[in-house]
Design a protein around this motif. Structure first.
Motif, short mmCIF file in Angstrom:
data_model
loop_
_atom_site.label_atom_id
_atom_site.label_comp_id
_atom_site.label_asym_id
_atom_site.label_seq_id
_atom_site.Cartn_x
_atom_site.Cartn_y
_atom_site.Cartn_z
N ARG A 169 1.36 10.30 16.70
CA ARG A 169 0.06 9.79 16.48
C ARG A 169 -0.53 8.68 17.59
N SER A 221 -2.43 5.29 18.98
CA SER A 221 -2.65 3.87 18.39
C SER A 221 -3.26 2.97 19.51
N SER A 274 -2.83 12.84 13.31
CA SER A 274 -1.32 12.67 13.45
C SER A 274 -0.77 14.25 13.38
N PRO A 329 -4.84 3.32 24.93
CA PRO A 329 -4.31 3.76 23.58
C PRO A 329 -3.00 4.15 24.04
#
Length: 144
Positions: free
Chosen positions: A83, A85, A73, A105
């Motif tokens: 960040r 995910s 992050s 992502p």
């Protein structure tokens, strides 16, 4: 700070209101601040040249990308945190899971405290664009 909004008709496709049209407020972006203008404004507020500001911002993006690609992050002071995910498709057992089941992502940005506070203080004003409905399935916008 005032955010302009328009009222948009939308046909409800499911649930108890299926088939009905409801009206929703939608925030309208007033303008895009170009990269060169942003660099110019930062230059005026500092002792750096526009080229220096541009160089730093470009390097900042590259550096953030390197850290995100490594699973880190990245916290940028009062601006906020970036960040990565990603979700995945499910399988019946842990042994069946493969990396190919991971979804694409995406980058998540969480604004810092000051940005969140400013957003919470936003006021809303109706936009001057009028909606003219010629056909219920095809609303047209007219600027006055």
């Amino acid at each position: 700070m005032a955010l302009n909004y328009r009222i948009i008709p939308r046909k409800i496709m499911a649930g108890e209101d299926a088939g009905k049209t409801k009206y929703y407020g939608q925030v309208v972006r007033s303008k895009l601040v170009p990269y060169k203008q942003l660099c110019q404004q930062l230059m005026v507020q500092s002792s750096a040249t526009r080229g220096d500001v541009s160089l730093i911002l470009d390097n900042l993006v590259d550096t953030i990308l390197v850290h995100l690609e490594n699973g880190h992050s990245v916290q940028l002071g009062d601006l906020g945190t970036f960040r990565m995910s990603a979700g995945s498709y499910g399988v019946e057992s842990e042994d069946e899971f493969k990396a190919s089941l991971m979804k694409r992502p995406r980058v998540i940005f969480s604004p810092g405290a000051e940005l969140r506070a400013r957003a919470a203080q936003a006021k809303f004003e109706k936009d001057t664009v009028k909606t003219i409905i010629i056909d219920e399935d095809c609303p047209l916008l007219h600027v006055e």
